[in-house]
Design a protein around this motif. Structure first.
Motif, PDB file in Angstrom:
ATOM      1  N   LEU A 152       0.829  -1.204   0.000  1.00 31.69           N
ATOM      2  CA  LEU A 152       0.000   0.000   0.000  1.00 31.69           C
ATOM      3  C   LEU A 152       0.866   1.257   0.000  1.00 31.69           C
ATOM      4  CD1 LEU A 152      -2.970   0.915   0.127  1.00 31.69           C
ATOM      5  CD2 LEU A 152      -2.771   0.957   2.610  1.00 31.69           C
ATOM      6  N   LEU A 153       1.911   1.277   0.836  1.00 33.15           N
ATOM      7  CA  LEU A 153       2.829   2.415   0.859  1.00 33.15           C
ATOM      8  C   LEU A 153       3.527   2.589  -0.479  1.00 33.15           C
ATOM      9  CD1 LEU A 153       4.422   2.037   4.399  1.00 33.15           C
ATOM     10  CD2 LEU A 153       2.863   3.837   3.628  1.00 33.15           C
ATOM     11  N   MET A 154       3.903   1.478  -1.096  1.00 32.23           N
ATOM     12  CA  MET A 154       4.561   1.523  -2.389  1.00 32.23           C
ATOM     13  C   MET A 154       3.670   2.204  -3.422  1.00 32.23           C
ATOM     14  SD  MET A 154       5.207  -1.605  -4.972  1.00 32.23           S
ATOM     15  CE  MET A 154       3.444  -1.509  -5.279  1.00 32.23           C
ATOM     16  N   SER A 155       2.398   1.783  -3.456  1.00 34.58           N
ATOM     17  CA  SER A 155       1.488   2.330  -4.459  1.00 34.58           C
ATOM     18  C   SER A 155       1.186   3.803  -4.220  1.00 34.58           C
ATOM     19  CB  SER A 155       0.181   1.526  -4.453  1.00 34.58           C
ATOM     20  OG  SER A 155       0.424   0.180  -4.771  1.00 34.58           O
ATOM     21  N   ILE A 156       1.010   4.181  -2.959  1.00 31.37           N
ATOM     22  CA  ILE A 156       0.659   5.568  -2.644  1.00 31.37           C
ATOM     23  C   ILE A 156       1.876   6.481  -2.675  1.00 31.37           C
ATOM     24  CG2 ILE A 156      -0.232   7.086  -0.819  1.00 31.37           C
ATOM     25  CD1 ILE A 156      -2.067   4.797   0.025  1.00 31.37           C
ATOM     26  N   GLY A 157       3.001   5.995  -2.134  1.00 34.11           N
ATOM     27  CA  GLY A 157       4.178   6.839  -1.996  1.00 34.11           C
ATOM     28  C   GLY A 157       5.226   6.694  -3.070  1.00 34.11           C
ATOM     29  N   GLY A 158       4.976   5.844  -4.053  1.00 34.74           N
ATOM     30  CA  GLY A 158       5.932   5.680  -5.141  1.00 34.74           C
ATOM     31  C   GLY A 158       7.170   4.893  -4.764  1.00 34.74           C
TER      32      GLY A 158
END
Length: 391
Positions: A152-158
């Motif tokens: 989730l962090l990867m998708s939102i925060g790049g």
């Protein structure tokens, strides 16, 4: 620290890694892998099945190791495989290398769980064993939730998916060191049941155990392999990038899976046959929801939550059911149950990938729901036993 807490914590950490990101990571990051490596749904099914084949082989090798040298070597080898596999995935330049990494990472689950039945049977008092085994199996919840949070962090925060997998590999090293120290007392000592024949497990009371394990393996493997991609391909839930929905699924799956800590209490309240039926119906509803409501917040959260309860509680049930049904073979009996799970896990994703390409994701998930519901309907209480046959 008492043996109960030391060994439960070690097992919790091992399953958090091997049954969390190592086993679930491919399905969680499938939307990204499809984009980077150009993977079709059918090819994804074969890669997932290859990983579960590694799980199957790991179970067999683990039993040989446990019988000859005790449980520590197998558990440590599993965590080494998880570390190497996730490291390879993090650096994979193409699909063949990615497949090797997935194979190694997923094989770790076969090495690292069943031996804890041997450890706990020997070192933990009988009355505390179901609680200890439930703690070990529910370690998966933390691993799944952490992997989902990373996605989730990867998708939102790049954040790069490669960095996520490298972080998983580092966490695996920490778990490896902790288990190496915690299991020193059982190193080199095989324990009970090593001279017993596998044929002793081929008794009528084992048939429901193995049949439910087969269904559980197929249905859960299909869900963890394709649910995130199903939601992403449908457009995702409102307010999140499409690829972030997979992270939401696995976070909910892991958090709700903590209910697995109460598996022993649930079994005491309902009885084993009704607990099995309820869990299979939870699986059926979970697959039905992701088939029909893949863009609804309520549908996705409920689907993932039910799947988490199903995965964690059913795994705990198989652990203490096999140990009580064959107390002289604590590790072998659980390995037999997990081999049934692994066989279903190999067959399920490959068949589901083919069905999804041919018919679409909705019929494929509805078929998965039907399999779980039919198994629940076929259960007969008189065939479900928890104790060995009298001599």
């Amino acid at each position: 620290m008492t043996p109960f807490w030391k060994l439960s914590a070690a097992g919790f950490a091992a399953t958090a890694i091997t049954y969390g990101p190592a086993r679930m990571g491919f399905g969680l990051f499938l939307p990204q892998f499809k984009s980077v490596f150009g993977i079709s749904t059918q090819s994804a099914g074969f890669v997932s099945s290859l990983g579960f084949l590694g799980f199957f082989v790991g179970l067999l090798v683990s039993q040989v190791m446990t019988n000859r040298t005790g449980p520590r070597l197998s558990i440590v080898c599993g965590l080494v495989a998880a570390t190497l596999g996730m490291g390879i995935v993090a650096a994979a330049p193409n699909l063949p290398v990615l497949s090797v990494g997935v194979l190694l990472a997923m094989s770790s689950a076969g090495f690292s769980w069943a031996p804890f039945n041997n450890v706990i049977h020997r070192k933990v008092e009988d009355g505390s064993r179901p609680a200890a085994l439930s703690l070990v199996s529910t370690g998966t919840s933390l691993g799944i939730a952490a992997a989902g949070g990373a996605a989730l962090l990867m998708s939102i925060g790049g954040i790069s998916w490669r960095l996520c997998w490298a972080t998983f590999a580092i966490a695996s090293v920490v778990s490896l060191l902790g288990n190496w120290m915690a299991l020193r007392e059982v190193a080199g000592t095989p324990g009970p049941g090593v001279t017993q024949r596998w044929s002793l497990l081929l008794q009528p009371p084992a048939i429901p155990l193995l049949g439910i394990g087969l269904c559980y393996g197929a249905t859960s493997a299909i869900y963890i392999s394709f649910a995130a991609d199903r939601i992403a391909q449908a457009g995702g839930v409102a307010g999140l990038p499409a690829n972030a929905s997979g992270g939401l699924v696995f976070i909910c799956c892991g958090i709700f899976g903590l209910i697995g800590l109460f598996t022993g209490s649930a079994k005491a309240s309902t009885g084993l046959p009704w607990l099995l039926r309820l869990l299979l119906l939870a699986s059926a509803l979970s697959s039905g929801l992701v088939a029909l409501l893949p863009t609804s917040w309520a549908g996705v959260v409920l689907s993932a939550g039910l799947q988490g309860v199903y995965v964690m509680m059913m795994s705990a049930v198989l652990a203490f059911w096999s140990e009580r049904l064959f107390p002289a073979l604590p590790s072998q009996s659980f390995t037999a149950a997990l081999l049934a799970v692994a066989a279903g896990s190999v067959l399920g994703p490959a068949a589901a990938g083919f069905a999804s390409d041919a018919l679409g994701a909705t019929p494929m998930f509805l078929g998965t729901a039907a399999l779980a519901a039919a198994t629940a309907a076929a259960l007969r209480s008189r065939h479900i036993r928890e104790r060995p046959e009298p001599d």
